[in-house]
Design an enzyme around this catalytic site. Sequence first.
Site, PDB file in Angstrom:
ATOM      1  N   SER A 290       0.857  -1.195   0.000  1.00 10.97           N
ATOM      2  CA  SER A 290       0.000   0.000   0.000  1.00 10.97           C
ATOM      3  C   SER A 290       0.883   1.232   0.000  1.00 10.97           C
ATOM      4  O   SER A 290       2.016   1.189   0.488  1.00 10.97           O
ATOM      5  CB  SER A 290      -0.842   0.031   1.272  1.00 10.97           C
ATOM      6  OG  SER A 290      -0.013   0.337   2.380  1.00 10.97           O
ATOM      7  N   ASP A 291       0.397   2.344  -0.552  1.00 11.94           N
ATOM      8  CA  ASP A 291       1.087   3.585  -0.253  1.00 11.94           C
ATOM      9  C   ASP A 291       0.894   3.804   1.245  1.00 11.94           C
ATOM     10  O   ASP A 291      -0.021   3.245   1.869  1.00 11.94           O
ATOM     11  CB  ASP A 291       0.558   4.761  -1.079  1.00 11.94           C
ATOM     12  CG  ASP A 291       1.580   5.901  -1.101  1.00 11.94           C
ATOM     13  OD1 ASP A 291       2.482   5.915  -0.245  1.00 11.94           O
ATOM     14  OD2 ASP A 291       1.473   6.784  -1.972  1.00 11.94           O
ATOM     15  N   TRP A 292       1.783   4.607   1.819  1.00  9.32           N
ATOM     16  CA  TRP A 292       1.802   4.730   3.284  1.00  9.32           C
ATOM     17  C   TRP A 292       0.499   5.391   3.772  1.00  9.32           C
ATOM     18  O   TRP A 292       0.284   6.578   3.561  1.00  9.32           O
ATOM     19  CB  TRP A 292       3.033   5.512   3.698  1.00  9.32           C
ATOM     20  CG  TRP A 292       4.263   4.677   3.944  1.00  9.32           C
ATOM     21  CD1 TRP A 292       5.053   4.730   5.061  1.00  9.32           C
ATOM     22  CD2 TRP A 292       4.849   3.671   3.101  1.00  9.32           C
ATOM     23  NE1 TRP A 292       6.082   3.808   4.960  1.00  9.32           N
ATOM     24  CE2 TRP A 292       5.983   3.144   3.782  1.00  9.32           C
ATOM     25  CE3 TRP A 292       4.531   3.120   1.856  1.00  9.32           C
ATOM     26  CZ2 TRP A 292       6.781   2.133   3.245  1.00  9.32           C
ATOM     27  CZ3 TRP A 292       5.336   2.115   1.323  1.00  9.32           C
ATOM     28  CH2 TRP A 292       6.437   1.642   2.016  1.00  9.32           C
ATOM     29  N   GLY A 293      -0.354   4.590   4.351  1.00 10.57           N
ATOM     30  CA  GLY A 293      -1.652   5.114   4.785  1.00 10.57           C
ATOM     31  C   GLY A 293      -2.731   4.940   3.734  1.00 10.57           C
ATOM     32  O   GLY A 293      -3.808   5.524   3.851  1.00 10.57           O
ATOM     33  N   GLY A 294      -2.483   4.114   2.744  1.00 10.23           N
ATOM     34  CA  GLY A 294      -3.445   3.941   1.644  1.00 10.23           C
ATOM     35  C   GLY A 294      -4.414   2.788   1.840  1.00 10.23           C
ATOM     36  O   GLY A 294      -5.199   2.489   0.941  1.00 10.23           O
TER      37      GLY A 294
END
Length: 764
Positions: A290-294
Amino acid sequence: MRYFVFLTICRNFVIANKLKTTTPKLITMKKTILSMVALAFLAMPIVAQTPIYLDDSQPIEARVQDALSRMTLKEKVRLSYAQSKFSTPGVARLGIPELYWSDGPHGVRMEINWNDWNHANWTNDSITAFPALTALAATWNPEMSAAYGKAIGEEALYREKDVMLGPGVNIYRTPLNGRNFEYMGEDPYLASVMVVPYIQEMQKNGVAACVKHYAVNNQETWRNHIDVNVSDRALYEIYLPAFKAAIVEGGSWTIMGAYNKIAGQHACHNDRMLNQILKKDWGFDGVVVSDWGGTHDTKEAALNGLDVEMGSYTDGLSVDNSNGYDSYYLGNAYLKMIQNGEIPESVVNDKAARILRLIFRTSMNRNKPFGSLCTTEHYAAAEAIGNEGIVLLKNAPIAKKAPALLPLKADYQNILVVGDNAVRRLNEGGGSSELKVKDMVSPLDGLRAIYGNRVKYAQGYAAGQPMYARVNEVSQEVQDKLRAEAVEMAKEADVVILVGGLNKNHLQDCEGGDRQEYGLPFGQDQLIEELLAVNKNLVLVLLSGNAVEMPWIEKVPAIVQGWYLGSMGGKSIANVLSGKVNPSGKLPFSFPVKLSDSPAHSFDAMSYPGDGIKQEYKEDILVGYRWYDTKKIPTTFAFGHGLSYTSFEYGKAVASAKKMTADDKLEITVKVKNTGDVAGKEVVQLYIGDDKSSVVRPLKELKHFQKIALNPGEEKTITFTITVDDLKYYDDIRKDWTAEAGKFKAYIGASSVDIRTVVPFVLE
Ligand code: BGC
């Protein structure tokens, strides 16, 4: 190993039995040998049980299955989420190591704290900053891409990183996107060709690439939630090809999901994008991170193809609770859903298998070298990429019959360098691609190294401290004073070199926000006009990852696009300005005259930036030059444009036949000659257009290019091979690529608007 032990045992047994003797010395020897045989037998089961997963002579899939068979459900689940900001656990009990992830596309980022976003302030994490990916794309040279991937991979190894979070290949849709500098421009073919060698060379050393941000993450405004509605045609023809090339040809071991939504579902848990297209259609066997926090939902993430969750903000984490990471969507909640049967166990096995495969390829790869940091070779690669990426946009004489302003005359006695960007540390800021450089040559340093104390400096304008997520305003009074000083000094100068453009501050070329204006910031338009009023010999060097508005274009004789070139940027710029290097970069995106000319901005706000919830890509497939060409809208500088200090003459292109069938290949040859006085490189570009089609098609699309080096007077013949694939469009009704029979044209030239020769042909 097992065979070796077995053979030794057999051999000793035979020797021992042959020793039929009665002498005491030999009896002792016989006993010793027999006891060695016995010991070897005893040891055999232990050696024979060496787990397959630890044996790197075994096929990777056998190792994955073996490791899986030894792991508990909890251990498998634990692989799928972070244990710190930039690492994921291995299986300590089995001696399977962790994975260390790091930004980013242009160099190995400085260390970040274990549990928060602050810099860790280590003293051993300074690196080589390489040119930003727009500059790499502007080289139009896959060899530069290979050199880039190799060098950055070696730096990652030395810094003990297993996965590098890059390269980025999101398509340049609007000049306002704050992250365009991290990507490879507006054309899917160019980005595809350039991304592959970067990944291959990096991964040869056991460092995984992580191509990002998959997909249609084309703006920073509302990036965390904007729901992009894009047609299948635009998806397949424009936004996906570079990702596909990265996965299928480049073999990228990981890919990062984007923050935005696509057709109502977050990109990080988007069934169609991840399960169907990426994993099924493209056969991806690696890890989706995931993108960071996605990540936003346990079940959707688990079932729709996400393999590793990073950067989520949890209640636990915000108070640094020791169990914070277990509160991730793919943490305890996921484990529970598997235990109670809501998520099948095959899902966790698939994810764990992918992560183990990645571990065996990287952190547990015993064949990988140790890497190196800031070597002469890395600096040389950064400089070479910079040299070839710089684009000479304009180079006119300031008077009739006078030579062009560049390269700079060797006998200039008073060279005035103006501009904040001439001295600014442009590797700082920008968001996650920020870098801590060991050495950096600024443009002012680079010019002084050649011209010594003939170079004077005036700041001209101030851009304030590098900042992320905040704007640092400089007062008008300060700007006026700086401008007046520069103008005063310009009166005396033989030549003025303004090094300006954007920078890596919030709302410039920076993650987390888009630009608010198309024009140059910090009063630079006024500065340019006032400098011109006192000195016509003005060279403008633009440092940016984006196009800018140029209201003064007719008046400035020389303009150079200098990107963000990293550690050796100032040297590359001085090389080009002085003529030591003949520029050969070509633009990877168009410079529209005004923002409203550009495709995404030609419609209402739903096209850009959307209404905060949804957005519609109304220009559809007509992105970048496809739009300007087809709609006949002139640009300030066109896609593929870039001048040289020499000139190239193109011959008439010839096709091997007038017609081709779907199974044929058509060869198109063209002669290109260096007709000037200095050696140079030219990017010969081939575009194809379908004369008549049942669907909307761009006037022409880039399908091939070759960069060639030519000495003065030298001529080379270039051959391009056209196949039916070059003629296809994506048919969203049939859900496949198709080519319609009829007349086509191959346009060959030095840019998308500087077409030198056209060859018609027919597809039967
Ligand atoms: C960015 C990614 C980056 C990640 C880790 C995110 O905010 O979008 O590109 O790799 O942070 O720093």
